[in-house]
Every structure is written in structure tokens, then in C-alpha cells.
Design an enzyme around this catalytic site. Structure first.
Site, short mmCIF file in Angstrom:
data_model
loop_
_atom_site.label_atom_id
_atom_site.label_comp_id
_atom_site.label_asym_id
_atom_site.label_seq_id
_atom_site.Cartn_x
_atom_site.Cartn_y
_atom_site.Cartn_z
N ASN A 118 0.84 -1.20 0.00
CA ASN A 118 0.00 0.00 0.00
C ASN A 118 0.87 1.24 0.00
O ASN A 118 1.98 1.24 0.53
CB ASN A 118 -0.96 0.00 1.20
N LYS A 168 6.00 3.18 17.18
CA LYS A 168 6.00 2.18 16.11
C LYS A 168 7.14 2.47 15.16
O LYS A 168 7.27 3.57 14.62
CB LYS A 168 4.67 2.20 15.36
N SER A 191 5.79 5.02 8.79
CA SER A 191 5.15 4.76 7.50
C SER A 191 6.08 5.21 6.38
O SER A 191 6.65 6.30 6.44
CB SER A 191 3.83 5.51 7.39
N ASN A 200 3.25 7.02 15.31
CA ASN A 200 3.63 6.37 14.05
C ASN A 200 4.59 7.28 13.28
O ASN A 200 4.16 8.25 12.65
CB ASN A 200 2.38 6.07 13.22
N ASN A 255 6.37 -1.66 11.30
CA ASN A 255 5.53 -1.15 10.22
C ASN A 255 5.84 -1.95 8.94
O ASN A 255 6.54 -2.97 8.98
CB ASN A 255 5.82 0.34 10.00
N PHE A 281 -1.52 8.03 4.72
CA PHE A 281 -2.30 8.59 5.83
C PHE A 281 -3.60 9.23 5.36
O PHE A 281 -3.97 10.33 5.82
CB PHE A 281 -1.48 9.61 6.63
N ASN A 313 5.09 6.00 3.44
CA ASN A 313 4.27 6.65 2.40
C ASN A 313 4.06 8.14 2.60
O ASN A 313 3.34 8.77 1.83
CB ASN A 313 2.92 5.93 2.31
N THR A 314 4.67 8.72 3.63
CA THR A 314 4.69 10.16 3.82
C THR A 314 6.14 10.61 3.74
O THR A 314 6.95 10.24 4.60
CB THR A 314 4.09 10.56 5.19
#
Length: 380
Positions: free
Chosen positions: A109, A232, A194, A191, A261, A113, A196-197
């Protein structure tokens, strides 16, 4: 009871991965409230100052907007983590942004967010308190001005908080999350891992992490009721980077860590044609890497705080191995895509059977093979 979602899985797989997820959330919202299955007392875990009926939790990402925490507790999860939630709503990255790697039982994915923001999530969680509970019941759950529980099932619901992509002060966004959910969170997860940011994982660097934790802990401690604070982390840290993260986490005296993650790495064993999509990889292909990172973290933490193990749990055996590697609690999400929510009870039954066979307690199992798991190079 008929496993409606198990029957629906073949049809959901005909949909785009994100559309299938939206359909699942919509269906869960229509379900009547259900009592969670009874838990074997041997699965009970007391940690972070909370009493978990069993160690199997729902990882963040499934219930991004705090819409179905109660429904998921009804399937037997010991706890549910909602989010990731940012102060302001944001759409996330462009679609398509979720991909099933069917041959590998994995998911990639790059959502970024996407969520409805703090205010709407808080409104939903606050409504849950009063929907089916008397004034007497609500008053009895008070410990100071904050309510400790967030659902009709009185389960443990954690808040996974993040930062808006365009934020000029990302640390302030985390502080905002701690303040926003002070009355409803059972615990907070920070968090910063991730993929994806853009730039988010930079907050795992020691100086930035120390500042982040200091400000978040200050906000947490100023609230009327103290909530456990967890961090995390990514599975892609080098061991030197992990040393720095754990050193700061111990110095700042956080309550626990979640390992891990999704990964930006791609094992050579992947067979799916979608394996080269950008984003975070989760599910079965993440198990070895995340479990090795969990074990390495366990050895470095030296019992100062407990760990939650995440990544590739799709069976009782996988959950058992996570606990042996150092997890006091475990979480799953991607396996639901392939197994449906009936997986939760199968894992719990399998854990009880193994505990009986080995005549051991969950507490005695935690970390007993951490050194062995830490020494294993990830497959592929």
C-alpha cells in the site's frame, strides 16, 4: 454462527483492493452489536497498566477513521488500534494505492495517511461511549475526567497518530493527537515509520526522536489521565539505527514499542507481478524481516518495556513465533484479506493448545528464542 465474511472473501477479491476494504467497512457498520467470544483465561495479558483479554490485536490501518472498532472487538480481538489519524483530514496519495500480492499472501500500500482527521474520529469515539451505556455505567468507568474505554464492548482501543503531509511542524501534529484523544484513548501509538509520507521516517533519527518524544510525553502527562505511549518503528532500520532508537526510547521512558511497520524492501522470493509497486509491503513476506527486527529490539530493550509484534501473522504458529521472539502482544491486519476475521479465533485456539502441550504460560514464552530469531538473516 455462519462466517459471512469468510463466504464473501472470493467476491471481495474481485474488487480493487481499496474498494473491497471500503465495502468491508460499510458492511461492518451495518452489523448489529455482538458480544466478543469468551476468552480462555490463559490468554489474558496485563501490560502497560491495561488488562488485555487476549494478546491478539488488530493493527492500525484497517479502521483508519474509528468507524468499526466495536465490530472488530466482537470478532474476538483483544484490542483494536485505530488510525493512523492526522489533525486535519487528508486524501492521501493518488489511486490505485493498494495491491494484493495473491501468490505471496502479501499486500503493498501507498495510502499516505488518508483519513478523516481528529475531529470526526473523536466524534465517533465519543458517541460510542453513550450509545448503549447508562449514566451509571459511564460514571463507573471514570478515572478522573477521562473515559478509559472507547466502545460498547468495553474493549481496549488504541489511537495511532501521525502528521499531515503538508505540516510545517510535524511534532506539533503528534502533540495535537495526544491532546485530541485524551478522553478516549486506551493508549497512543506514535507512528513515525510509515514509508508513504515523505520524510516521516527521518523522525526515527535520535535527535529528532528525542525532541518528538519529549514534547509528546509532556502533552500526555499534562492530561487528566495518563495513557500508555508506544512508538511504532520500521523494519528497515539498520542495527546501528535501531541502537539509537532504543537508546532514546529508554531514556525517555516510553511505555512500549511496536515492531514493525511495513517494509520498503522486496524479498527476492516474491512471485507476484505487482511486487514492484511502490509503497509498504505487509503480510506473509514481511514475517521474517519484522520478526528479526522484533528480536533485535527485545534484546536491546532488556525488559525496560514490553513490545508488540506485527508483520506477517497469519496463523497460531506465526503468533507463537512472534511471542518467542519477544512480543508480549501481537497485531495483524493483512492476513484478514486472505483468511477473514475467523482467523482471530483460530489463532487463539491454537495458542491455547500449544500452551497446554508445552505446559507453559504466555509470560514464560515471551522472548525465550529472541537470540535465535535475531541471528537469522531474513529469507530472500
Amino acid at each position: 454462527m455462519i462466517d459471512v465474511f469468510g463466504l464473501a472473501l472470493p467476491f471481495l477479491r474481485l474488487l480493487d483492493a481499496e474498494d473491497a476494504h471500503h465495502a468491508t467497512i460499510a458492511a461492518l457498520k451495518l452489523l448489529p452489536a455482538r458480544q466478543p467470544p469468551k476468552n480462555d483465561p490463559r490468554l489474558a495479558v496485563s501490560v502497560f497498566g491495561l488488562d488485555f483479554p487476549n494478546p491478539v490485536g488488530l493493527a492500525a490501518g484497517f479502521d483508519k477513521n474509528a468507524e468499526v472498532a466495536d465490530a472488530m472487538l466482537g470478532f474476538g480481538f483483544g484490542f483494536v488500534e485505530v488510525g493512523t489519524l492526522t489533525p486535519r483530514p487528508q486524501p492521501g496519495n493518488a489511486r490505485p494505492r493498494a495491491f494484493r500480492l495473491m501468490e505471496d499472501r502479501g499486500v503493498i500500500n501507498r495510502y499516505g495517511f488518508n483519513n478523516d482527521g481528529h475531529a470526526l474520529a473523536m466524534a465517533r469515539l465519543s458517541a460510542c461511549h453513550c450509545e448503549e451505556r447508562s449514566d451509571e455505567a459511564i460514571q463507573s468507568s471514570h478515572r478522573g475526567p477521562g473515559l478509559l474505554r472507547c466502545t460498547r464492548n468495553d474493549g481496549i482501543v488504541g489511537m495511532n497518530i501521525g502528521a499531515n503531509k503538508d505540516s510545517t511542524d510535524r511534532v506539533a501534529d503528534y502533540v495535537s493527537g495526544v491532546k485530541a484523544f485524551a478522553d478516549v484513548a486506551s493508549y497512543y501509538t506514535i507512528n513515525i515509520s510509515s514509508p508513504n509520507t515523505p520524510g516521516l521516517r527521518d523522525l526515527q533519527e535520535p535527535e529528532a526522536l528525542s525532541d518528538l518524544l519529549a514534547r509528546v510525553i509532556e502533552a500526555r502527562d499534562a492530561a487528566p489521565a495518563r495513557r500508555p505511549l508506544l512508538l511504532k518503528i520500521a523494519p528497515d532500520l539498520s542495527l546501528a539505527q535501531l541502537d539509537g532508537v532504543v537508546r532514546v526510547a529508554r531514556a525517555r521512558r516510553i511505555d512500549g514499542m511496536i515492531v514493525s511497520n511495513t517494509t520498503i524492501s522486496r524479498p527476492a522470493t516474491l512471485r507476484s507481478s505487482l511486487a514492484k509497486e511502490t509503497g509498504g509491503l505487509s503480510g506473509a513476506p514481511l514475517f521474517d524481516l519484522s520478526t528479526a527486527m522484533l528480536a533485535q529490539t527485545y534484546l536491546r530493550v532488556e525488559g525496560q518495556f514490553p513490545l508488540i509484534g506485527v508483520g506477517g501473522i497469519d496463523s497460531a504458529d506465526a503468533a507463537w513465533r512472534k511471542i518467542e521472539a519477544g512480543a508480549t502482544l501481537v497485531q495483524l491486519y493483512s492476513a484478514l484479506v486472505y483468511e477473514g476475521p475467523g482467523l482471530v479465533e483460530r489463532i487463539k485456539r491454537g495458542l491455547v493448545l500449544r500452551l497446554e502441550q508445552e505446559n507453559i504460560s504466555l509470560a514464560a514464552l515471551v522472548g525465550r528464542k529472541a537470540a535465535a530469531f535475531a541471528a537469522r538473516p531474513p529469507s530472500g
